[in-house]
Enzyme design. Sequence first.
Site, PDB file in Angstrom:
ATOM      1  N   ARG A 148     -40.887  28.806 -72.561  1.00 32.71           N
ATOM      2  CA  ARG A 148     -40.887  30.252 -72.757  1.00 32.71           C
ATOM      3  C   ARG A 148     -42.316  30.760 -72.600  1.00 32.71           C
ATOM      4  O   ARG A 148     -43.268  30.110 -73.050  1.00 32.71           O
ATOM      5  CB  ARG A 148     -40.379  30.642 -74.159  1.00 32.71           C
ATOM      6  CG  ARG A 148     -38.891  30.516 -74.383  1.00 32.71           C
ATOM      7  CD  ARG A 148     -38.068  31.575 -73.609  1.00 32.71           C
ATOM      8  NE  ARG A 148     -36.644  31.484 -73.904  1.00 32.71           N
ATOM      9  CZ  ARG A 148     -35.771  30.746 -73.204  1.00 32.71           C
ATOM     10  NH1 ARG A 148     -36.164  30.047 -72.156  1.00 32.71           N
ATOM     11  NH2 ARG A 148     -34.485  30.741 -73.536  1.00 32.71           N
ATOM     12  N   GLU A 205     -40.447  39.444 -69.247  1.00 31.57           N
ATOM     13  CA  GLU A 205     -39.662  39.151 -68.043  1.00 31.57           C
ATOM     14  C   GLU A 205     -38.744  40.321 -67.731  1.00 31.57           C
ATOM     15  O   GLU A 205     -38.174  40.884 -68.665  1.00 31.57           O
ATOM     16  CB  GLU A 205     -38.839  37.866 -68.242  1.00 31.57           C
ATOM     17  CG  GLU A 205     -39.750  36.653 -68.391  1.00 31.57           C
ATOM     18  CD  GLU A 205     -38.982  35.324 -68.499  1.00 31.57           C
ATOM     19  OE1 GLU A 205     -37.748  35.333 -68.447  1.00 31.57           O
ATOM     20  OE2 GLU A 205     -39.644  34.287 -68.622  1.00 31.57           O
ATOM     21  N   HIS A 264     -37.863  32.481 -63.646  1.00 27.57           N
ATOM     22  CA  HIS A 264     -37.026  31.873 -64.687  1.00 27.57           C
ATOM     23  C   HIS A 264     -35.741  31.269 -64.101  1.00 27.57           C
ATOM     24  O   HIS A 264     -34.632  31.686 -64.432  1.00 27.57           O
ATOM     25  CB  HIS A 264     -36.692  32.907 -65.781  1.00 27.57           C
ATOM     26  CG  HIS A 264     -36.334  32.288 -67.083  1.00 27.57           C
ATOM     27  ND1 HIS A 264     -36.672  32.848 -68.299  1.00 27.57           N
ATOM     28  CD2 HIS A 264     -35.657  31.141 -67.397  1.00 27.57           C
ATOM     29  CE1 HIS A 264     -36.216  32.086 -69.284  1.00 27.57           C
ATOM     30  NE2 HIS A 264     -35.596  31.045 -68.757  1.00 27.57           N
TER      31      HIS A 264
END
Length: 320
Positions: free
Chosen positions: A238, A267, A286
């Site tokens: 993360r 994000e 991601h």
Amino acid sequence: MKPKVYITRRIPNEIIQKLKEMCEVRMWNEEEEPVPREVLEKEIIDSDGLFCLITESIDKELLEKANQLKVVSNMAVGYNNIDIEVAKEKGITVTNTPGVLTETTADLTFALIMATSRRLIESSDYLKKGNWKTWSPMQLTGHDIYGSTLGIIGLGRIGESVARRARGFDMNVLYYNRSRKPDAEKELGLNYTDMDTLLEESDFVCIMTPYTTETKNLISQRELSLMKKTSILINTARGGIVDEAALYEALKIGTIWAAGLDVFEQEPVSLDHPLLTLPNVVVLPHIGSASIKTRMKMAELAADNLILALQSQTPKYVVV
Ligand code: NAP
Ligand code: GLV
């Protein structure tokens, strides 16, 4: 009467059909747009179950609007997007999807190790931009993976799978974890160290912990300064685990050599983020678990978890 379920994004049809067999399903029917907060706030009021993604913040304010919510099923292993304490207080079950994405995420982590050390994206751009005029001895040279030292911070399911891959590259593997893993040490020949030693000795530092209050900014200026000038930081866990401003500075002035990032604090990452300007950073949107098979398995598991909780049975993976 069927329980009411809200799905926060368009998911594969077969999963929707499965849920429809026992639930009344409403859904945010978009693939590329997250559900607007005001829609979610309205939908949560009379939902019995919520099928959500990491893009939704299932916070206190939202959970307090839920009058009859029994379960929040996250289609992800990480659940830092959910206020677990409030869910627990309200008696709402929270479930996640561990295991099914382990190998796929470990593959992507290794892809970043390879892309950063051998400058794959930079080299491909070099060719496409017409800069390749000749072969030359030190042109686009990087660092060897074979025989180097890999340091894994967080030796859980994915960390261990990354370690397993490293054996094929004859890497020396160090790890730091909250608890020691003697079985993995024995089976995979891993060496346990404290975090500072791992940072000092590793050629690749790979972050694989969850994002919690303890791991927020775990890698900051001090930790980066302990790393070798030739070392590479990989983050597929993360974004908030790494202090991005400190990372930018370290990459810019050569405290470390490169970074491979699949995750960001915010994000989607903003296109004017300083990290995106550096040639020694490989960035991805991601996509750790993004294989067709794995995403199907995650959706199936999230649906199964949801259904079991709504049937007052124990879901396969319960967080709280
Ligand atoms: P996991 O099996 O729970 O592994 C996490 C490991 O981190 C555990 O071994 C845990 O230690 C350790 N840990 C937790 N807090 C720590 C701390 N403060 N210091 C040191 N070690 C700590 O989880 P996983 O399935 O491997 O997934 C790990 C994370 O990867 C997820 O939480 C998620 O955020 C991220 N992820 C990202 C993607 C992507 O698309 N990029 C995909 C999947 C997962 P213990 O053994 O002591 O509990
Ligand atoms: C993805 O990031 C996950 O936690 O599954």
